[in-house]
Scaffold this motif. Sequence first.
Motif, short mmCIF file in Angstrom:
data_model
loop_
_atom_site.label_atom_id
_atom_site.label_comp_id
_atom_site.label_asym_id
_atom_site.label_seq_id
_atom_site.Cartn_x
_atom_site.Cartn_y
_atom_site.Cartn_z
N THR A 85 -5.42 -2.07 -2.64
CA THR A 85 -6.79 -1.52 -2.22
C THR A 85 -6.98 -1.16 -0.84
N GLU A 86 -6.41 -1.96 0.10
CA GLU A 86 -6.40 -1.66 1.61
C GLU A 86 -4.94 -2.34 2.41
N ILE A 87 -5.03 -1.48 3.38
CA ILE A 87 -3.67 -1.78 4.13
C ILE A 87 -4.35 -2.01 5.43
N GLU A 88 -4.21 -3.60 5.89
CA GLU A 88 -4.81 -3.96 7.14
C GLU A 88 -4.19 -4.37 8.11
N GLU A 89 -4.39 -4.04 9.37
CA GLU A 89 -3.76 -4.66 10.46
C GLU A 89 -4.13 -6.08 10.87
N ALA A 90 -3.13 -6.95 10.68
CA ALA A 90 -3.50 -8.56 10.54
C ALA A 90 -2.81 -9.22 11.66
N SER A 91 -2.31 -8.79 12.75
CA SER A 91 -1.68 -9.36 13.73
C SER A 91 -2.54 -10.43 14.37
N ASP A 149 10.02 -6.99 7.33
CA ASP A 149 10.16 -6.65 6.16
C ASP A 149 8.72 -5.76 5.81
N ILE A 150 7.55 -6.55 5.93
CA ILE A 150 6.27 -5.97 5.74
C ILE A 150 6.06 -4.78 6.74
N ALA A 151 6.49 -4.71 7.86
CA ALA A 151 6.30 -3.70 8.72
C ALA A 151 7.13 -2.41 8.14
N ASP A 152 8.40 -2.67 7.60
CA ASP A 152 9.02 -1.46 6.83
C ASP A 152 8.39 -1.15 5.63
N LEU A 153 7.92 -2.17 4.63
CA LEU A 153 7.33 -1.55 3.50
C LEU A 153 6.08 -1.05 3.81
N LYS A 154 5.35 -1.27 4.89
CA LYS A 154 4.26 -0.74 5.06
C LYS A 154 4.10 0.74 5.15
N THR A 155 5.23 1.16 5.71
CA THR A 155 5.43 2.53 5.87
C THR A 155 6.09 3.44 4.67
N LYS A 156 6.00 2.41 3.46
CA LYS A 156 6.42 3.28 2.25
C LYS A 156 5.25 2.98 1.28
N VAL A 157 4.33 2.30 1.63
CA VAL A 157 3.12 2.28 0.49
C VAL A 157 2.03 3.16 0.61
N ASN A 158 1.05 3.13 -0.11
CA ASN A 158 -0.04 3.76 0.00
C ASN A 158 -1.17 3.08 -0.70
N ILE A 159 -2.31 3.36 -0.40
CA ILE A 159 -3.47 2.84 -1.36
C ILE A 159 -3.40 3.17 -2.70
N GLY A 160 -3.65 2.28 -3.65
CA GLY A 160 -3.61 2.76 -5.04
C GLY A 160 -2.43 2.58 -5.77
N MET A 161 -1.24 2.25 -4.74
CA MET A 161 0.12 1.99 -5.38
C MET A 161 0.17 0.80 -6.37
#
Length: 188
Positions: A85-91, A149-161
């Motif tokens: 539902t969301e892709i959030e910057e969490a650093s 890995d989460i940085a790599d995955l983030k580039t390959k996902v989208n909201i709604g996936m």
Amino acid sequence: MYALLAFLVIVPYLGLFGVKMWYNHKIDKIANARFIIVDKETLSLKLFDYSGNEINTYGISCGKNPGNKGRIGDLKTPEGIFHITEIEEASTWGHDFKDGKGKIEGAYGPWFLRLEVPGHKGIGIHGTHKPESIGTRDTEGCIRLKNEDIADLKTKVNIGMVVIVLPSMDDLTATRIDSLLRTEKKSN
């Protein structure tokens, strides 16, 4: 008269061209469709394309306790079909794991992919301050990856996936025992 004939000849071709453009656009969207399967048995997250071809596999950490999440604080990872539902910057996010160490800054790594889990707003896929936990059951219910890995995955996902979380044998045994205990309590 010639203009009318030209119009009647050209319109069907324009229509076919339009349909072909629309079809190609739909095919492109399908080609970019992906889904995730989280396997609590093998402690892995796999990213697949729309045809079921595996794109990537990442090691994970999941809930400390076996079974399907039932309530906040049960330390279980939910099982089922969810979506991002969301892709959030969490650093900059911190968390107190109640282990006596206090609030840990950067506890969620660089990204948090929030999942829609009925009854639970805080469940997601995220990075970690504790990479040595990958390959173990160590979370409060989220799915944890190494930060790279989460940085790599983030580039390959989208909201709604779509994200599918599968149970492990431990989860199935725990669920069966919980069910038996509830049945036993009812009969007493």
